[in-house]
Design a protein around this motif. Structure first.
Motif, mmCIF file in Angstrom:
data_model
loop_
_atom_site.group_PDB
_atom_site.id
_atom_site.type_symbol
_atom_site.label_atom_id
_atom_site.label_comp_id
_atom_site.label_asym_id
_atom_site.label_seq_id
_atom_site.Cartn_x
_atom_site.Cartn_y
_atom_site.Cartn_z
ATOM 1 N N LEU A 51 0.872 -1.226 0.061
ATOM 2 C CA LEU A 51 0.193 0.081 0.052
ATOM 3 C C LEU A 51 0.843 1.237 0.037
ATOM 4 C CD1 LEU A 51 -2.839 -0.877 2.481
ATOM 5 C CD2 LEU A 51 -2.669 -1.314 0.284
ATOM 6 N N GLU A 52 2.055 1.105 -0.383
ATOM 7 C CA GLU A 52 3.183 2.344 -0.519
ATOM 8 C C GLU A 52 2.698 3.409 -1.384
ATOM 9 O OE1 GLU A 52 5.133 -1.450 0.768
ATOM 10 O OE2 GLU A 52 3.767 -0.915 -0.794
ATOM 11 N N GLU A 53 1.651 2.965 -2.415
ATOM 12 C CA GLU A 53 1.473 3.973 -3.259
ATOM 13 C C GLU A 53 0.297 4.794 -2.856
ATOM 14 O OE1 GLU A 53 3.283 4.600 -6.112
ATOM 15 O OE2 GLU A 53 4.831 3.220 -5.420
ATOM 16 N N ASN A 54 0.315 5.601 -2.007
ATOM 17 C CA ASN A 54 -0.715 6.755 -1.652
ATOM 18 C C ASN A 54 -1.823 6.217 -0.938
ATOM 19 O OD1 ASN A 54 1.222 8.719 -1.988
ATOM 20 N ND2 ASN A 54 0.313 9.216 -4.268
ATOM 21 N N TYR A 55 -1.908 5.046 -0.250
ATOM 22 C CA TYR A 55 -3.182 4.528 0.179
ATOM 23 C C TYR A 55 -3.407 5.035 1.535
ATOM 24 C CZ TYR A 55 -3.853 1.043 -3.518
ATOM 25 O OH TYR A 55 -4.084 0.555 -4.705
ATOM 26 N N PHE A 56 -4.630 5.247 1.877
ATOM 27 C CA PHE A 56 -4.945 5.688 3.209
ATOM 28 C C PHE A 56 -6.328 5.156 3.578
ATOM 29 C CE2 PHE A 56 -7.048 8.832 0.503
ATOM 30 C CZ PHE A 56 -8.275 9.012 1.138
ATOM 31 N N ARG A 57 -6.567 5.156 4.773
ATOM 32 C CA ARG A 57 -7.981 4.302 5.049
ATOM 33 C C ARG A 57 -8.803 5.441 6.093
ATOM 34 N NH1 ARG A 57 -6.795 0.389 9.763
ATOM 35 N NH2 ARG A 57 -7.189 2.220 10.920
ATOM 36 N N PHE A 58 -10.097 5.350 5.972
ATOM 37 C CA PHE A 58 -10.775 6.309 6.828
ATOM 38 C C PHE A 58 -12.280 5.417 7.296
ATOM 39 C CE2 PHE A 58 -12.109 6.964 2.402
ATOM 40 C CZ PHE A 58 -13.563 7.286 2.624
ATOM 41 N N ALA A 59 -12.388 5.618 8.512
ATOM 42 C CA ALA A 59 -13.897 5.067 8.947
ATOM 43 C C ALA A 59 -14.921 5.671 8.452
ATOM 44 C CB ALA A 59 -13.659 5.150 10.454
ATOM 45 N N ILE A 60 -16.052 4.957 8.684
ATOM 46 C CA ILE A 60 -17.410 5.629 8.497
ATOM 47 C C ILE A 60 -17.993 6.154 9.623
ATOM 48 C CG2 ILE A 60 -19.773 5.095 7.829
ATOM 49 C CD1 ILE A 60 -18.735 2.804 6.034
#
Length: 370
Positions: free
Chosen positions: A335-344
């Motif tokens: 996931l090094e290529e600009n991945y992020f996570r966000f919750a609902i």
């Protein structure tokens, strides 16, 4: 100069929910989308501290948590091992069951790998990629080939951080084919799914001795501070685990709150309805957004890729300026290529995040950090 951290250190891997470590900001001043917990808090009874009988030991086996799982899911008590959070079980299993080589998904929750390595197990990886249908699991025969030389497979359903499903029928098929191998399934986020009772493997452990289910009350009931979890397994497996399990790991307050959760059925419905509705709204709102590409979404969070510039830091800093924090996922393999996570979160909070996303995309400004 301090020595570099190794995997043995609990600080080696950067987890979500710690913006103060990386950005030196006060987390109480941020709208935190990095932590995947329920946006609603359960209707628990308000209690004074002295009503918890803190002058007495809790039960040696975390009986309050056992009461919850037996009452809520009609499980036999002999199949339940109470935990001080699911993480206790993640570390207990490789140590107690003596894994030599454990397969884990990649990317996935880091603690599976660390727990295995600290117990002396070699770790192999089953790579999930965006090219395979968006981080989907390999096909059954491919998985079977990868597991030939392993004695355990550790997977989360849904997987974190990809938010993709690990089909229970795949686990059952593999467990039947390899009765001498262990299949460990972390269902911390499964209760957010619409067909939870049909997809959980908790009811299969008496028939399949080599399946162990890791459960958590942290995510769905918004109680990360209390550390509530359980292992669900065949009674013979539970007996074996008890030979390695520390006593009194569940405190009195946690035991009491676990029992109170039995009365939270209306809350459970409200959480599932909210997450399902907002999941659809967020997916629709970002469907044409050229700067953000969504992946996963089977739980209460999304994995996403930032495509608005060459550096994810541009997005992270722009969000921080608006008082919003998301989970940088670049320290996950793959996931090094600009991945992020966000919750609902709540509808109002989700709208605030979506508005910022839309503004950053529409402006087409240079977001590079000066």
């Amino acid at each position: 100069m301090s020595e570099p951290l190794t995997m043995k250190s609990i600080y080696y891997h950067e987890h979500g929910g710690t913006p103060e470590r990386r950005f030196a900001v006060n987390p109480e001043e941020l709208l935190d989308f990095s932590v995947n917990i329920s946006p609603l808090f359960p209707p628990l009874e308000n209690r004074l501290l002295d009503t918890y009988a803190l002058d007495r030991y809790p039960s040696v086996d975390g009986r309050g948590i056992i009461d919850f799982y037996a009452g809520r899911f009609q499980l036999h008590r002999s199949t339940i091992l109470a935990l001080n959070g699911a993480t206790e079980g993640i570390y207990l299993l490789p140590r107690a069951l003596g894994f030599r080589r454990m397969m884990v998904l990649s990317p996935t929750f880091y603690e599976y790998e660390r727990a295995g390595r600290l117990a002396g197990a070699a770790i192999g990886f089953i790579r999930l990629t965006p090219d395979n249908g968006g981080f989907l699991l390999p096909r059954l025969e491919e998985l079977a080939a990868m597991l030939e030389d392993a004695d355990a497979f550790f997977a989360a359903n849904p997987n974190n951080p990809t938010g993709t499903v690990v089909p229970p029928e795949i686990i059952l098929a593999l467990a039947s084919r390899f009765p001498d191998k262990w299949f460990l399934v972390d269902e911390a986020f499964l209760q957010y799914s619409t067909n939870y009772h049909d997809t959980t493997l908790m009811n299969m452990v008496t028939a399949m001795k080599n399946i162990v289910v890791i459960q958590s009350l942290t995510k769905f009931y918004a109680l990360p501070g209390l550390r509530l979890g359980a292992l669900i397994a065949h009674p013979e497996v539970i007996t074996r685990l008890l030979e390695y399990k520390e006593p009194w790991s569940v405190n009195t307050i946690a035991e009491t709150v676990a029992r109170e959760l039995l009365a939270c059925r209306a809350y459970e419905t409200a959480v599932c309805d909210l997450v399902l509705s907002e999941r659809g709204r967020i997916t629709q709102a970002l469907s044409d957004n050229r700067a953000i590409k969504l992946a996963g979404g089977a739980a209460n969070f999304f994995l996403a890729r930032w495509q608005g510039s060459a550096n994810l830091d541009d997005l992270l800093n722009a969000l921080l300026q608006q008082g919003i924090y998301v989970r940088d996922c670049r320290n996950f393999a793959g996931l090094e290529e600009n991945y992020f996570r966000f919750a609902i979160r709540t509808p109002e909070e989700n709208t605030r995040l979506l508005d910022v996303f839309q503004h950053l995309t529409e402006q087409s400004v240079d977001l590079s950090v000066s």
